[in-house]
Design a protein around this motif. Structure first.
Motif, short mmCIF file in Angstrom:
data_model
loop_
_atom_site.label_atom_id
_atom_site.label_comp_id
_atom_site.label_asym_id
_atom_site.label_seq_id
_atom_site.Cartn_x
_atom_site.Cartn_y
_atom_site.Cartn_z
N LEU A 124 111.94 15.99 -67.48
CA LEU A 124 112.94 15.84 -66.43
C LEU A 124 114.31 16.33 -66.85
O LEU A 124 115.15 16.62 -65.99
N SER A 125 114.56 16.40 -68.15
CA SER A 125 115.89 16.79 -68.63
C SER A 125 115.77 17.49 -69.97
O SER A 125 114.72 17.46 -70.63
N ASN A 126 116.86 18.10 -70.39
CA ASN A 126 116.88 18.77 -71.68
C ASN A 126 116.76 17.77 -72.82
O ASN A 126 116.19 18.08 -73.86
N ALA A 127 117.29 16.56 -72.63
CA ALA A 127 117.19 15.52 -73.66
C ALA A 127 115.72 15.15 -73.89
O ALA A 127 115.30 14.95 -75.04
N VAL A 143 111.31 22.46 -67.79
CA VAL A 143 112.26 21.43 -67.39
C VAL A 143 112.40 21.45 -65.87
O VAL A 143 112.87 22.44 -65.29
N ILE A 144 111.94 20.37 -65.23
CA ILE A 144 112.06 20.20 -63.78
C ILE A 144 112.58 18.80 -63.54
O ILE A 144 111.92 17.83 -63.94
N PRO A 145 113.73 18.63 -62.91
CA PRO A 145 114.29 17.28 -62.74
C PRO A 145 113.56 16.50 -61.65
O PRO A 145 112.69 17.01 -60.94
N SER A 146 113.92 15.23 -61.52
CA SER A 146 113.48 14.42 -60.39
C SER A 146 114.16 14.92 -59.12
O SER A 146 115.14 15.67 -59.17
N SER A 147 113.66 14.46 -57.99
CA SER A 147 114.31 14.72 -56.71
C SER A 147 115.02 13.46 -56.23
O SER A 147 114.71 12.36 -56.68
N PHE A 148 115.97 13.64 -55.33
CA PHE A 148 116.46 12.45 -54.63
C PHE A 148 115.38 12.02 -53.65
O PHE A 148 114.52 12.81 -53.25
N SER A 149 115.41 10.75 -53.26
CA SER A 149 114.31 10.21 -52.45
C SER A 149 114.58 10.23 -50.96
O SER A 149 113.67 10.01 -50.17
N GLY A 150 115.80 10.49 -50.56
CA GLY A 150 116.11 10.54 -49.13
C GLY A 150 116.06 9.19 -48.45
O GLY A 150 115.66 9.08 -47.29
N GLU A 321 120.89 20.43 -53.11
CA GLU A 321 119.72 21.20 -52.70
C GLU A 321 118.79 21.49 -53.89
O GLU A 321 117.56 21.54 -53.74
N ALA A 322 119.38 21.63 -55.06
CA ALA A 322 118.58 21.88 -56.26
C ALA A 322 117.72 20.68 -56.63
O ALA A 322 116.76 20.82 -57.40
N PHE A 323 118.05 19.50 -56.08
CA PHE A 323 117.31 18.28 -56.39
C PHE A 323 116.57 17.73 -55.18
O PHE A 323 116.13 16.58 -55.19
N SER A 324 116.41 18.52 -54.14
CA SER A 324 115.73 18.03 -52.94
C SER A 324 114.23 17.93 -53.20
O SER A 324 113.67 18.66 -54.03
N PRO A 325 113.52 17.01 -52.51
CA PRO A 325 112.06 16.93 -52.67
C PRO A 325 111.37 18.27 -52.41
O PRO A 325 110.41 18.62 -53.10
N SER A 326 111.85 19.04 -51.43
CA SER A 326 111.25 20.32 -51.12
C SER A 326 111.41 21.32 -52.27
O SER A 326 110.47 22.02 -52.65
N THR A 327 112.61 21.38 -52.84
CA THR A 327 112.86 22.30 -53.95
C THR A 327 112.02 21.93 -55.16
O THR A 327 111.41 22.80 -55.81
N ILE A 328 111.97 20.65 -55.49
CA ILE A 328 111.22 20.21 -56.67
C ILE A 328 109.72 20.45 -56.47
O ILE A 328 109.02 20.91 -57.38
N ALA A 329 109.21 20.17 -55.26
CA ALA A 329 107.79 20.45 -54.98
C ALA A 329 107.49 21.93 -55.11
O ALA A 329 106.43 22.32 -55.62
N GLY A 330 108.42 22.78 -54.66
CA GLY A 330 108.23 24.22 -54.79
C GLY A 330 108.15 24.66 -56.24
O GLY A 330 107.35 25.53 -56.59
N ARG A 331 108.97 24.05 -57.08
CA ARG A 331 108.95 24.40 -58.50
C ARG A 331 107.62 23.96 -59.15
O ARG A 331 107.05 24.69 -59.97
#
Length: 342
Positions: A124-127, A143-150, A321-331
């Motif tokens: 989820l993070s570089n750490a 590295v792919i972060p979490s999404s916000f949950s809306g 937008e970089a943390f949206s559920p749609s963006t994260i699912a796409g990644r």
């Protein structure tokens, strides 16, 4: 694509919420999905009725290996990695692991084997990535972060919360009541601010094993309120003036993103993956982990300046937008394709 998601966690917290977010998003992309989880898991209730999703119960990673015809397996917790490793040995099914915490991997041979055999270890993070590589240098990292949950903010609920604390400005923290989440740091900061900010109330949303200890830390403080678990988290976030997240260590901390989505300025600790979401003085503020005076100064600085609060929240919203559920699912979908075509 046929995807098997495995989450064998005993409870339901941030990792399970992210599992739900991803499966929901992928359902709209015509994938066939299976969820393997513990009997009685809340995951089943959260995802009931979702098109194209099959459920399987599994009590232990050694069990549930009697059948399966998936293109890949996605592991969402530590025990799931062992389950997928066994599937790999049985059926050669590729798998990826999402690693959500920044504490060191176990030193056991089984753990090393599971992480070495994974097609990808998603951090989820570089750490977290650094933590994994410190134990398994050969791991293939993404590295792919979490999404916000809306989480929805219901205007009537927001008004009711503000009326409950009429005349008060709310500073909030949300999450499991655990020492490493830094609630005791927030309590100490609240005590330092009580005299000069009598109109400020600190509200803590959540439950956890350290609740009694934290309430002892708060003592008779009149500006601290534990409100327990709340189903309408979005409404509570929308009612805040400032959100704090002073974890002593943290893989990422997606609640920060949820606060940002509701236009609330955020103060986080400079620990783990939190700096991956907060750019100092642009999208939020960072303070030293465990430093209550530093946190108190940061809170006071935001409470004293509405223009500063608005600037931070506007900048934070612009990056979401970089943390949206749609963006994260796409990644993740792109990663699935890369793994299956390798």
């Amino acid at each position: 694509m046929r995807i098997c998601h495995v989450n064998l966690a005993g409870g339901f917290s941030g990792g399970e919420r992210q599992t739900v977010n991803l499966i929901r998003e992928l359902a709209g992309r015509q994938h066939q999905q299976t969820l393997v989880a513990r009997p009685g898991s809340r995951l089943f209730d959260e995802l009931a009725g979702l098109p194209g999703l099959e459920f399987r119960s599994c009590k232990h990673f050694l069990l549930g290996h009697t059948a399966g015809a998936w293109d890949l397996i996605h592991c969402h917790d530590g025990k799931a990695a062992y389950w997928a490793y066994l599937e790999r040995r049985l059926r050669k099914t590729p798998y990826l692991i999402t690693r959500r915490v920044d504490n060191p991997l176990g030193k056991g041979r089984f753990t090393r084997a599971a992480y070495t055999a994974a097609s990808r270890v998603v951090c989820l993070s570089n750490a977290i990535a650094q933590s994994v590589l410190a134990r398994v240098a050969s791991a293939t990292i993404a590295v792919i972060p979490s999404s916000f949950s809306g989480f929805e903010a219901v205007p009537a609920d927001v008004s009711a919360i503000r009326q409950r604390f009429a005349g008060k400005r709310l500073v909030g923290q949300v999450g499991r009541l655990l020492e490493h989440k830094g609630y005791q740091v927030t309590i100490a900061a609240a005590q330092q601010l009580a005299a000069n900010y009598p109109d400020v109330m600190f509200v803590f949303l959540g439950e956890g094993p350290d609740e009694d200890w934290l309430k002892q830390q708060a003592g008779n403080a009149c500006n601290v309120c534990f409100v327990g678990h709340q189903n309408n988290v979005g409404s509570w976030l929308a009612a805040l003036e400032v959100f704090v997240f002073p974890s002593l260590h943290e893989g990422l901390g997606s609640t920060v993103l949820d606060a940002m989505q509701h236009g609330v300025p955020v103060i986080g600790a400079r620990a783990g993956g939190i700096p991956d979401m907060i750019e100092q003085e642009k999208t939020g503020l960072l303070v030293a982990p465990g430093d209550a005076p530093d946190l108190a100064r940061a809170i006071a600085g935001l409470l004293d300046s509405q223009p500063r609060r608005e600037a931070l929240s506007d900048n934070a919203t612009a990056q979401l937008e970089a943390f949206s559920p749609s963006t994260i699912a796409g990644r993740y979908q792109d990663l699935y394709t890369a793994v299956c075509t390798a």
